[in-house]
Design a protein around this motif. Structure first.
Motif, short mmCIF file in Angstrom:
data_model
loop_
_atom_site.label_atom_id
_atom_site.label_comp_id
_atom_site.label_asym_id
_atom_site.label_seq_id
_atom_site.Cartn_x
_atom_site.Cartn_y
_atom_site.Cartn_z
N CYS A 175 0.80 -1.23 0.00
CA CYS A 175 0.00 0.00 0.00
C CYS A 175 0.84 1.28 0.00
O CYS A 175 0.30 2.36 0.28
N ALA A 176 2.13 1.19 -0.26
CA ALA A 176 2.96 2.41 -0.23
C ALA A 176 2.39 3.43 -1.21
O ALA A 176 2.03 3.09 -2.34
N GLY A 177 2.27 4.67 -0.75
CA GLY A 177 1.72 5.75 -1.57
C GLY A 177 0.20 5.74 -1.62
O GLY A 177 -0.42 6.61 -2.20
N LYS A 178 -0.41 4.73 -0.98
CA LYS A 178 -1.88 4.63 -1.02
C LYS A 178 -2.46 5.09 0.33
O LYS A 178 -1.82 5.85 1.04
N SER A 179 -3.66 4.59 0.66
CA SER A 179 -4.31 5.14 1.85
C SER A 179 -4.76 4.04 2.81
O SER A 179 -4.97 2.89 2.41
N ALA A 180 -4.92 4.45 4.07
CA ALA A 180 -5.39 3.51 5.11
C ALA A 180 -6.40 4.21 5.99
O ALA A 180 -6.34 5.43 6.18
N VAL A 181 -7.32 3.42 6.54
CA VAL A 181 -8.20 3.93 7.59
C VAL A 181 -7.81 3.21 8.88
O VAL A 181 -7.67 1.98 8.88
N VAL A 182 -7.61 3.97 9.94
CA VAL A 182 -7.33 3.38 11.25
C VAL A 182 -8.58 3.55 12.10
O VAL A 182 -9.07 4.67 12.28
N ILE A 183 -9.10 2.44 12.60
CA ILE A 183 -10.30 2.47 13.45
C ILE A 183 -9.84 2.42 14.90
O ILE A 183 -9.24 1.43 15.33
N GLY A 184 -10.11 3.48 15.64
CA GLY A 184 -9.71 3.52 17.05
C GLY A 184 -8.73 4.64 17.32
O GLY A 184 -7.76 4.81 16.57
N GLY A 185 -8.97 5.40 18.39
CA GLY A 185 -8.12 6.55 18.70
C GLY A 185 -7.33 6.36 19.98
O GLY A 185 -6.92 7.33 20.62
N GLY A 186 -7.08 5.11 20.35
CA GLY A 186 -6.25 4.84 21.53
C GLY A 186 -4.78 4.78 21.13
O GLY A 186 -4.42 5.17 20.02
N TYR A 187 -3.94 4.23 22.03
CA TYR A 187 -2.52 4.28 21.71
C TYR A 187 -2.14 3.32 20.59
O TYR A 187 -1.22 3.60 19.82
N ILE A 188 -2.88 2.22 20.43
CA ILE A 188 -2.58 1.32 19.30
C ILE A 188 -2.90 2.04 17.99
O ILE A 188 -2.11 2.02 17.05
N GLY A 189 -4.05 2.73 17.95
CA GLY A 189 -4.41 3.51 16.76
C GLY A 189 -3.37 4.58 16.48
O GLY A 189 -2.95 4.79 15.33
N MET A 190 -2.94 5.26 17.54
CA MET A 190 -1.95 6.34 17.36
C MET A 190 -0.61 5.79 16.87
O MET A 190 0.02 6.33 15.97
N GLU A 191 -0.15 4.71 17.51
CA GLU A 191 1.17 4.16 17.12
C GLU A 191 1.12 3.56 15.72
O GLU A 191 2.06 3.71 14.93
N CYS A 192 0.02 2.88 15.39
CA CYS A 192 -0.10 2.31 14.04
C CYS A 192 -0.16 3.41 13.00
O CYS A 192 0.42 3.29 11.92
N THR A 193 -0.88 4.49 13.31
CA THR A 193 -0.96 5.61 12.36
C THR A 193 0.44 6.16 12.10
O THR A 193 0.82 6.41 10.95
N ALA A 194 1.21 6.36 13.15
CA ALA A 194 2.58 6.87 12.98
C ALA A 194 3.38 5.93 12.09
O ALA A 194 4.11 6.37 11.19
N ALA A 195 3.22 4.62 12.31
CA ALA A 195 3.96 3.64 11.49
C ALA A 195 3.50 3.70 10.04
O ALA A 195 4.32 3.64 9.11
N LEU A 196 2.21 3.82 9.83
CA LEU A 196 1.67 3.88 8.46
C LEU A 196 2.22 5.10 7.73
O LEU A 196 2.67 5.02 6.58
N VAL A 197 2.19 6.25 8.41
CA VAL A 197 2.69 7.49 7.79
C VAL A 197 4.17 7.34 7.45
O VAL A 197 4.62 7.73 6.36
N THR A 198 4.92 6.73 8.36
CA THR A 198 6.36 6.51 8.10
C THR A 198 6.54 5.60 6.89
O THR A 198 7.54 5.69 6.18
N ASN A 199 5.56 4.73 6.65
CA ASN A 199 5.60 3.85 5.48
C ASN A 199 4.95 4.52 4.25
O ASN A 199 4.57 3.83 3.30
N LYS A 200 4.80 5.85 4.33
CA LYS A 200 4.27 6.64 3.20
C LYS A 200 2.83 6.27 2.81
O LYS A 200 2.48 6.17 1.64
N ILE A 201 2.03 6.04 3.83
CA ILE A 201 0.62 5.73 3.60
C ILE A 201 -0.21 6.85 4.23
O ILE A 201 0.07 7.29 5.34
N LYS A 202 -1.21 7.33 3.47
CA LYS A 202 -2.06 8.44 3.96
C LYS A 202 -3.14 7.86 4.88
O LYS A 202 -3.83 6.92 4.49
N VAL A 203 -3.27 8.46 6.06
CA VAL A 203 -4.16 7.84 7.06
C VAL A 203 -5.34 8.74 7.44
O VAL A 203 -5.17 9.95 7.65
#
Ligand code: FAD
Length: 433
Positions: A160-188
């Motif tokens: 999914c590099a350069g593509k998009s993701a939806v993260v369901i949940g605004g807890g720390y797992i959601g926050m940490e996964c979002t940071a990882a996705l962005v670092t992997n060049k995925i729009k969240v």
């Protein structure tokens, strides 16, 4: 078919690793101890899964993060367990117990008996299906609890590099996964029902800081809303999520972090012999020595509900790595040196790291909130003051001695006579105490 041990640790996660280290320090004899784990690898530092493990470049991998490196202790590789004569029974799920016979039965039908049992079964990720949303088995929907989940997430992210993701949940797992996705060049886009990120811990002001930081990195937020269904392509892949208010968000992948449930099975009900462990707060109830209602059985880590002295012995189930490490060591001490082991006096502690940010939180977030520091330059904190005493403290961007200082004021419940003064002094208050 059966095997017998003096000590059995059920579960092979963080708590199991720290318990094994403590047993070894207390000279457990070869052949006396085993760890039974559903996972196929020796205990590892689970927090690494949402941090270094997901990095696109030079990710951490096993054996680097086997316990107990997270606490700057020895790294317990499979070889270490072999040398100590501690048996690792991996890829093995225990399906039932017989407390009277002191026996566990595995899915394959093997009986493993113990003199002392430590339950360290942790928790599992809640599934969307438990909230009436179907389809989370699709190949591009990820959860994150164990290494198999993390491997799957890495694979999906790579496609999914350069593509998009939806993260369901605004807890720390959601926050940490979002940071990882962005670092992997995925729009969240993050979707969660609360008013702001980390609704259970952050104040609105704290959340505003983190949300702005995320927005600057292209993250979008949909708050006060929940996922109700998926749209899929003919191969079954999710192509969009549909929210409660009808909003449709096209996406290439989904990450779900909506909470966890303690793995109390196989102890939730009456066992084969008609015995039962006391349960509380969704976990297994223990005393200050981590001992359950059966004196031969202990519970530690995420699955244990234990009295927290600092909170007037209120029973809490803490889902944090530090608690897993310390409760595990305490249980082993209580088993091996009962006369020297008192009740655990634990200071609840939780940390997280996202992007270049890092924070620590101690105690409880109840009472009057006192923000301090520099919110513009990522160096701020919060005290929670209850009945004239500091009961909780949070700090972003601190140094080791700063975190030690805030931990101390919570642990000693420092008295606050003037909240205005506390606000002005901020971190300085902790150093003056
Ligand atoms: P676990 O580590 O979950 O281990 C439980 C083990 O028991 C697993 O191996 C499981 O397979 C096994 N098991 C369960 N049932 C059975 C059965 N019936 N038979 C056999 N085996 C069984 N905490 C923080 O404080 N800070 C963080 O930054 C942080 N980051 C995290 C990131 C991620 C991705 C995750 C998932 C958690 C994070 N945590 C963090 C929480 C922390 O990892 C947990 O609190 C900790 O792992 C709990 O340890 P445990 O040993 O109780 O359970």
């Amino acid at each position: 078919m059966g095997r017998a041990f003096v000590y059995v640790i059920l579960g092979g996660g963080v708590a199991a690793g720290y318990a094994a280290l403590e047993f070894s320090r207390r000279h457990v004899a070869p052949g006396e101890l085993c760890i039974i784990s559903e996972e196929s690898v020796a205990p590892y530092e689970r927090p690494a899964l949402s941090k270094g493990y997901l990095l696109p470049e030079n990710p951490t991998s096993l054996p680097q993060f086997h316990t107990c490196v997270g606490a700057n202790e020895e790294r317990l590789t499979p070889k270490w367990y072999g040398e100590k004569g501690i048996e690792l029974i991996l890829g093995t799920r225990v399906k039932s117990a017989d407390l009277k016979k002191k026996a566990l039965v595995t899915m394959a039908g093997e009986t493993i008996t113990y003199k002392y049992l430590i339950i360290a079964t942790g928790a599992r990720a809640l599934k969307l299906e438990e909230f009436g949303v179907w389809g989370s088995e699709a190949e591009n929907v990820c959860y994150l609890r164990d290494i198999a989940d993390a491997d799957r997430m890495v694979k999906v992210m790579q496609s999914c590099a350069g593509k998009s993701a939806v993260v369901i949940g605004g807890g720390y797992i959601g926050m940490e996964c979002t940071a990882a996705l962005v670092t992997n060049k995925i729009k969240v886009t993050m979707v969660f029902p609360e008013k702001h990120l980390m609704g259970r811990l952050f104040t609105a002001k704290m959340a505003e800081f983190y949300e702005n930081y995320y927005k600057e990195r292209g993250v979008k937020f949909v708050k006060g809303n929940v996922l109700t269904s998926f749209e899929n392509d003919p191969s079954g892949k999710v192509t969009a999520v549909i929210l409660r208010d009808g909003t449709r968000i096209p996406t290439d992948m989904v990450v779900v972090g909506i909470g966890i449930r303690a793995n109390t099975s196989p102890f939730d009900g009456l066992d084969k012999g008609g015995a039962k462990l006391a349960l509380e707060k969704g976990g297994i109830k223990v005393n200050g020595k981590m001992q359950t209602s059966d004196s031969s059985v202990y519970a530690v880590g995420d699955v244990a509900a234990f009295p927290v002295k600092l909170f007037g012995n209120d029973i809490r189930r803490l889902e944090h790595v530090d608690s897993a490490r310390k409760t595990a060591r305490h249980a082993v001490s209580a088993i091996m040196a009962p006369d020297e082991t008192g009740d655990l006096d634990y200071l609840p502690f939780f940390y997280s790291r996202v992007f270049a940010l890092s924070w620590q939180f101690y105690g409880d977030n109840v009472g009057e909130v006192v923000h301090f520091g520099d919110f513009l330059n990522s160096r701020f904190g919060v005290y929670w003051v209850n009945e004239g005493h500091i009961i909780g403290a949070f700090l972003e961007g601190g140094a080791k001695e700063d975190y030690e200082a805030i931990a101390k004021v919570v642990k000693t419940r420092s008295k606050v006579s003037d909240v205005g003064e506390l606000e002005k002094l901020g971190l300085e208050f902790a150093f003056r105490e």
